[in-house]
Structures are given as C-alpha cells and as structure tokens.
Write a protein that holds these residues in place. Structure first.
Motif, PDB file in Angstrom:
ATOM      1  N   ASN A  71       0.925  -1.130  -0.046  1.00  0.00           N
ATOM      2  CA  ASN A  71      -0.237  -0.128  -0.118  1.00  0.00           C
ATOM      3  C   ASN A  71       0.321   1.020  -0.068  1.00  0.00           C
ATOM      4  OD1 ASN A  71      -1.627   2.474   1.215  1.00  0.00           O
ATOM      5  ND2 ASN A  71      -3.347   0.829   1.600  1.00  0.00           N
ATOM      6  N   THR A 111       0.864   4.387  -0.260  1.00  0.00           N
ATOM      7  CA  THR A 111       0.113   5.971   1.029  1.00  0.00           C
ATOM      8  C   THR A 111       0.742   5.472   2.185  1.00  0.00           C
ATOM      9  OG1 THR A 111      -2.048   5.925  -0.443  1.00  0.00           O
ATOM     10  CG2 THR A 111      -2.105   6.880   1.950  1.00  0.00           C
ATOM     11  N   HIS A 112       0.083   3.904   2.701  1.00  0.00           N
ATOM     12  CA  HIS A 112       0.902   4.248   3.796  1.00  0.00           C
ATOM     13  C   HIS A 112       1.870   3.542   4.301  1.00  0.00           C
ATOM     14  CE1 HIS A 112      -3.362   1.816   4.692  1.00  0.00           C
ATOM     15  NE2 HIS A 112      -2.946   3.318   4.951  1.00  0.00           N
ATOM     16  N   GLN A 114       3.666   7.442   4.234  1.00  0.00           N
ATOM     17  CA  GLN A 114       3.207   7.398   5.554  1.00  0.00           C
ATOM     18  C   GLN A 114       4.110   7.553   6.486  1.00  0.00           C
ATOM     19  OE1 GLN A 114      -0.638   7.204   6.564  1.00  0.00           O
ATOM     20  NE2 GLN A 114      -1.171   8.625   5.691  1.00  0.00           N
ATOM     21  N   SER A 137       5.386  11.930   0.743  1.00  0.00           N
ATOM     22  CA  SER A 137       4.891  11.994   0.349  1.00  0.00           C
ATOM     23  C   SER A 137       4.028  11.132  -0.746  1.00  0.00           C
ATOM     24  CB  SER A 137       4.634  13.432  -0.515  1.00  0.00           C
ATOM     25  OG  SER A 137       5.339  13.599  -1.844  1.00  0.00           O
ATOM     26  N   ARG A 138       3.018  10.385  -1.585  1.00  0.00           N
ATOM     27  CA  ARG A 138       2.892   9.197  -2.391  1.00  0.00           C
ATOM     28  C   ARG A 138       4.128   9.747  -3.662  1.00  0.00           C
ATOM     29  NH1 ARG A 138      -1.735   6.427  -3.118  1.00  0.00           N
ATOM     30  NH2 ARG A 138      -1.617   7.105  -5.412  1.00  0.00           N
TER      31      ARG A 138
END
Length: 436
Positions: A412, A414-415, A418, A423-424
C-alpha cells in the motif's frame, strides 16, 4: 513422540537467579544452584522446573539451542540440562550432540546433564563419552533427578587433559561467549581456542562496536589467568600508568596503544611488568611500534563487522531483543518479516553495539510485543550523518528501507509513504529510480 511425563504438568513460577556461580561449570553447591534447562517441549521443561524449584534451586528455561546460547551469553549457570532432540520427528540426537560439542568446546568444565528417553540409552552413552557429566531418563523420579544434578554440580571437572576455553568463568565479569554461526565468528572462536591458553600478547582489531572487548574477555577466559580479574588501562590516560608498577603478574587489557607516539610507546614498554600478559585493543595495529608489538601484539584477532557475519544478524537481533525485554519487564518481542528483511539489508552504525541500541529503542517504542520495520528504520539515516559512505551504499540503504516499508504495508503505497515520512509522489519517484 516424546514419552509421558513424571510428575504431572503444572504452571511453573520461575524465579530469577540472584547470584550466579558459573557458566554451566561444575563447582561446590553449598547454596541454591542456578540451572538452565534447554528443551523445546514446554511440558518437559515445566515438569523439570517444578522438581528443581521445590528442591530450592533456581531455574531458567530455553526452548532450543539458539535461546540456550543466548541465555548462556548473558549469565552463568551451575548446571545445564540438555535435551538431545529438537526438530519434529528427529530421534537421532544429532542436534543435541552438536550443541553438547560446542558447549564443551566453549568451556570444557561445563556441567552438562543430558535428557533422553529409555529408548535413547545409546545416545546417553555417546553424550557421556563426549563429556556430559550425567544423564536423566524420561520419565524420571524427582529425588533421583535432583540428586544427579547436585552431585554433578558438586563434582570438579577434570582439567588435566583439557585446555581452558573462552566460554569459561571469569570472576566478577560477564560470560565471555561469542554468539553466531557464521564462518567469520567461528574463525575467531578457533583462534581464541588456539592462542588463549598461551602467554602471547594479543591485539584485537576491527571496527569499534564489533565486540572487541568481548573478544579480549574471551581470550582471558581461555587463559591460565582466568581465576584472576583482568586489569584494564586506557593508555591515553598516562597518569594511570602508575598502576602497572603494582602488578607483576596477571593479564592486562590495554586500550589504544596505537594512539601513542613513538616516545610514549617506548616509555610504556619500559613500564610493562615482565610476568604479565597483555591483550590490546587497537584501531590500527600498524601504529604500534615493532618493539612494543613484540610484547603486546604477537597475534592479531580481528573482530568481524556485521557485513562479514551477515547471517548472524537475525540471531543477534533476537538475543538483544530478549535481553532488552528482560531489562524493561516486557515480553520477548517478535520481528515482522519486513523488520527481519531490514535487519539484514540495512547498514548499522556502531556495528553490533548499534544494532543492540536500535533493537532496544524499537522494543520501547513498539506495541503488542511486535517490532516492525518502521521502528528500526530511524537507525538508517544516522549512518550517513555519522560515517559518510559512498553513493552506492546510500542508494542500497534507501532501496532496502523502501522495500521493507512496502512489505510491511502490503504494498500500500500511501501507508508505506507515511511510514517513511514521504509524500506519495516522492515515494513513487524513488521507487521508479530503484526499479521497484
């Protein structure tokens, strides 16, 4: 299948040893003995624990060889109860006999009692021939079990035909036992066994934090001076050199002789007691003058870096995690697959010392008895700040951290971004650059 037990199983309230008197070494037992049980069957271990603790002795339990060596590296035991089979379906005793051989190679005076079933009488005989002090048959009688342990622990081990070994007892110090199975660390063990019993001067080199002091302690533990504490002297403090005048024999640990100039090294050589043995720790053995080297650096033992013993990193991490958990009253944690991958791929500042610090920090910051890759990742940026590396090394570090974060978060993005503090878009750019 393991045979039925005697006595019946019950939960054991194990006490921690207060005063330890030997790393599995045989000695007089006028007080409570500290005993290590190495057995992968919890019912067997608990039953042994009941009998041992009811007799007033202290007990620790290890579930297999790895944990057994870990515990032996952290504290001392008067006796070791060793099962001979661990892998499912194995009955040939090969694992236990191999551990017995290594334990006795580390310390020939170790007091080891093997555990076997009635059908394994031949294994028990083989173990006794290999140096075990006695054996216990399953099922056992408690009175007989305790009597065997106490008699074995009270009987002095023969030493005439066996040299000292590095895992032996050092008065007032920690057990001098080197963990790991890599060829690099086994080569160090073999060298210690060869030169430890001699009076030769030893210089221990290698990167700081790689265990140089532990290797020096191991050399001392393998020597004839093992019954005397090893004196320590930081040679950068010239005012402390006066201590040398009061010691004619014994072993001295000399730190940083290579940082003295030629005049200071000549003055030091004049002060060294003729009857003493010297073990030095140096960054650059070439910085020791030939005259001084003949006294303190006849043989060099190089502490291997973690890069040279990469296969040992998971074992060391579990050892440091167990020690930290006991220190802070936490349950022993487990590592996620991503964390295990990061342990091997990331460079660790300050070598094993830095790895230990990172594991302890992750244990304190984590929840639920689990160490995740994100908890270990903060150690990586310190490498670039503390010890500049080539761009290739930095790229490999970044790639390893990204891979670990992606595995940890099931890809994932996005995770994972983080967790990495990106940032993505930034993570996608880095993934493209590394071909991920």
């Amino acid at each position: 299948m393991k045979p039925p037990l005697s006595p019946p199983t019950a939960e054991s309230d194990r006490s921690r040893p207060d005063s330890l008197s030997g790393n599995g070494r045989c000695g007089a037992s006028s007080s409570a003995l500290s005993i290590l049980v190495i057995d992968d069957n919890p019912r067997i271990a608990e039953s042994l624990g009941i009998a041992i603790e009811l007799a007033g002795h202290r007990l620790d339990i290890a579930s297999g060889p790895e944990e057994g060596f870990s515990r032996l590296a952290a504290q001392r035991y008067d006796a070791i109860l060793l099962d001979l089979n661990y892998a499912a379906g194995r009955t040939d005793g090969a694992e236990g006999l191999a551990m017995l051989a290594r334990l006795l190679a580390d310390d020939p005076a170790a007091c080891i009692i093997v555990i076997t079933a009635h059908s394994g009488i031949r294994l028990a005989v083989a173990a006794m021939q290999a140096g075990a002090r006695d054996f216990v048959m399953k099922p056992w009688r408690n009175a007989e079990l305790i009597a065997k342990i106490e008699v074995a622990a009270a009987r002095p081990a023969p030493r005439a035909d066996r040299p000292h070994a590095y895992g032996g007892e050092v008065p007032g110090g920690e057990p001098a036992r080197l963990l790991g199975d890599s060829p690099a660390i086994e080569q160090v063990r073999a060298l210690i066994r060869r030169v430890g019993p001699t009076r030769a001067g030893i210089v221990v080199t290698g990167p700081s934090g790689a265990g140089r002091t532990l290797i020096a302690q191991a050399v001392h533990a393998a020597s004839g001076d093992v019954d005397r504490p090893m004196a320590r002297l930081d040679l950068r403090d010239t005012a402390a050199w006066d201590r040398l005048a009061g010691e004619e024999a014994g072993t001295w640990l000399l730190r940083h002789p290579d940082r003295l100039d030629e005049v200071a090294q000549a003055r030091l050589l004049d002060r060294l007691p003729m009857a003493a043995r010297f073990i030095a720790i140096a960054d650059d053995p070439g910085g020791i003058t030939p005259a001084l080297a003949r006294r303190i650096a006849t043989v060099e033992i190089a502490a291997p870096s973690l890069v040279q013993r990469q296969a040992d990193i998971p074992l060391l991490a579990r050892h440091f995690a167990r020690i930290a958990a006991e220190r802070h009253g936490r349950p022993a944690p487990r590592f996620t697959p991503a964390a295990e991958a990061l342990l091997i791929s990331a460079p660790w500042p300050d070598e094993t010392r830095g790895l230990s610090a990172a594991i302890e920090r992750a244990l304190l910051l984590g929840d639920g008895g689990v160490i995740e890759a994100a908890l270990l990742a903060p150690a990586a940026p310190v490498v670039a700040a503390a010890a500049p590396r080539s761009s290739f090394d930095l790229d490999e570090t970044e790639r390893g951290m990204i891979e670990a974060a992606l595995i940890e978060h099931h890809h994932n993005v996005t995770h994972a971004a983080q967790a990495l503090g990106l940032s993505r878009g930034a993570l996608y750019r880095r993934m493209a650059r590394h071909g991920l």
